[in-house]
Design a protein around this motif. Structure first.
Motif, PDB file in Angstrom:
ATOM      1  N   ARG A 126      -1.875   5.712  -5.701  1.00  0.00           N
ATOM      2  CA  ARG A 126      -1.191   6.154  -4.481  1.00  0.00           C
ATOM      3  C   ARG A 126      -1.597   7.585  -4.117  1.00  0.00           C
ATOM      4  O   ARG A 126      -1.893   7.892  -2.965  1.00  0.00           O
ATOM      5  CB  ARG A 126       0.328   6.102  -4.671  1.00  0.00           C
ATOM      6  CG  ARG A 126       0.929   4.708  -4.658  1.00  0.00           C
ATOM      7  CD  ARG A 126       2.423   4.771  -4.883  1.00  0.00           C
ATOM      8  NE  ARG A 126       3.012   3.442  -4.854  1.00  0.00           N
ATOM      9  CZ  ARG A 126       3.477   2.852  -3.751  1.00  0.00           C
ATOM     10  NH1 ARG A 126       3.442   3.503  -2.595  1.00  0.00           N
ATOM     11  NH2 ARG A 126       3.983   1.636  -3.791  1.00  0.00           N
ATOM     12  N   LEU A 129       3.136   5.721   1.140  1.00  0.00           N
ATOM     13  CA  LEU A 129       1.972   6.094   1.928  1.00  0.00           C
ATOM     14  C   LEU A 129       2.250   5.949   3.419  1.00  0.00           C
ATOM     15  O   LEU A 129       3.054   5.111   3.838  1.00  0.00           O
ATOM     16  CB  LEU A 129       0.777   5.238   1.531  1.00  0.00           C
ATOM     17  CG  LEU A 129       0.334   5.384   0.074  1.00  0.00           C
ATOM     18  CD1 LEU A 129      -0.799   4.412  -0.246  1.00  0.00           C
ATOM     19  CD2 LEU A 129      -0.107   6.813  -0.219  1.00  0.00           C
ATOM     20  N   LEU A 168      -0.295  -2.441  -2.152  1.00  0.00           N
ATOM     21  CA  LEU A 168      -0.403  -1.235  -1.349  1.00  0.00           C
ATOM     22  C   LEU A 168      -0.883  -1.538   0.064  1.00  0.00           C
ATOM     23  O   LEU A 168      -0.438  -0.908   1.029  1.00  0.00           O
ATOM     24  CB  LEU A 168      -1.341  -0.234  -2.025  1.00  0.00           C
ATOM     25  CG  LEU A 168      -0.790   0.414  -3.294  1.00  0.00           C
ATOM     26  CD1 LEU A 168      -1.846   1.286  -3.958  1.00  0.00           C
ATOM     27  CD2 LEU A 168       0.453   1.230  -2.992  1.00  0.00           C
TER      28      LEU A 168
END
Length: 339
Positions: A121, A249, A300
């Motif tokens: 990340r 994010l 992600l």
């Protein structure tokens, strides 16, 4: 702080092209509710937090232009790089971390804090923001084989520069000096207790207090409570940040593609465009990349695509495909039982 030239402060042609009139450039070193700390060729100053700065958004590392007649900052210059994350509370707006950073030192430690998923990340955040990520593994003096952590990091995070070191060792500043020279800006990111404050002291010559970590999970308490920029011994600038346990994010597709470039390249060769990389025939990823890494990549990517949705938007999206969001059915059944 002593006086510096603009290039020593990180000034480049990118910023010079935005300069006009008699406005004076200054670099933001710290931010407070009613004022900002800034430094220019005339030294350090305290400038009012004006409505212009609030509306434009300002963070540590930014360049602002000051009106010499009013002594007020009037403009935030377009950045060369910007590190930001999704607001963990609202999940809608972005939180600015640091601007105009050349290198991001992602700090972990040779203990239970080491977590590949979290590091991925951080690296995606760096790539997306335009900074070069470097992994710093601290507390190497507290384990029997720190090189094992270093080797594991290089295997799990291909293409990333990795340093396993003891932040208290005088040689640390020399080891990292190539990233810390005059005009360069480095930012530190990592969870509490990994040694960011100790590393800051080693690179800047400051003597900030540190705190012990918990033995149960190697986590620490926040020593650094606000972002601030300090001059490093090698001539560059260091932006220290509070520990981050939650990092969501923000629009980081390009950053994720850079971190998982090995999977991206193989996935492009799969027989089907919508390949899930599980049991489909002609999958170019399965059997080549570790399944755990593929799963982290998929998670992600999904978060980046849908992580900004409100609950209502998520429900509407699932409604269109005839599938309730995770936990939705269970919650509905529990509600009916409670009636």
């Amino acid at each position: 702080m002593s006086n510096y030239t603009l290039p020593e402060l990180g000034w480049t042609a990118h910023f010079a092209a935005q300069l006009s009139g008699n406005l004076i450039p200054m670099r933001v070193t710290d931010i407070h509710k009613s004022f900002i700390g800034a430094i220019g060729v005339g030294g350090a100053e305290r400038l009012n937090m004006t409505l212009d700065l609030v509306e434009q958004g300002v963070t540590v590392g930014d360049w602002v232009l000051k009106d010499p007649d009013t002594n007020q900052p009037v403009q935030v210059l377009a950045r060369q790089s910007l590190l930001k994350r999704r607001n963990a509370r609202t999940n809608m707006d972005d939180q600015l971390i640091a601007a105009n950073v050349d290198t991001l030192f992602v700090v972990s430690s040779c203990n239970k804090d080491y977590n590949v998923a979290r590091l991925e990340r951080y690296f995606a955040l760096a790539h997306q923001g335009g900074a070069v990520p470097v992994l710093i593994l601290t507390k190497a003096d507290l384990v029997d084989n720190p090189r094992a952590y270093e080797a594991e990091a290089r295997r799990s995070l291909p293409g990333v520069a990795v340093f396993a070191l003891d932040a208290l060792d005088p040689a640390t500043a020399k080891t990292l000096a190539p990233y810390c020279g005059a005009g360069q800006t480095v930012a530190l990111l990592g969870t509490s207790g990994v040694g960011k404050t100790t590393l800051t002291n080693a690179l800047t010559g400051l003597n900030q207090l540190t705190q012990d970590i918990r033995s149960s999970d190697a986590r620490g308490r926040h020593t650094t409570t606000a972002r601030s920029m300090h001059r490093m011994l090698a001539g560059g600038w260091l932006i220290d940040t509070p520990g981050m346990r939650a990092l969501r994010l923000a629009d980081a597709r390009e950053g994720l593609e850079a971190v998982f470039s090995d999977i991206e390249e193989l996935a492009a060769q799969c027989r089907f465009n919508d390949c899930a990389h599980e049991s489909e025939p002609g999958c170019a990823v399965r059997g080549v990349i570790e399944p755990e890494r593929v799963q982290r990549w998929q998670k992600l990517m999904h978060e980046d695509t849908y992580g900004h949705e409100t609950i209502a938007e998520s429900r509407e999206r699932y409604r269109k495909v005839g599938k309730p969001p995770a936990g939705g059915k269970a919650r509905g059944q529990a509600k009916r039982k409670g009636r």
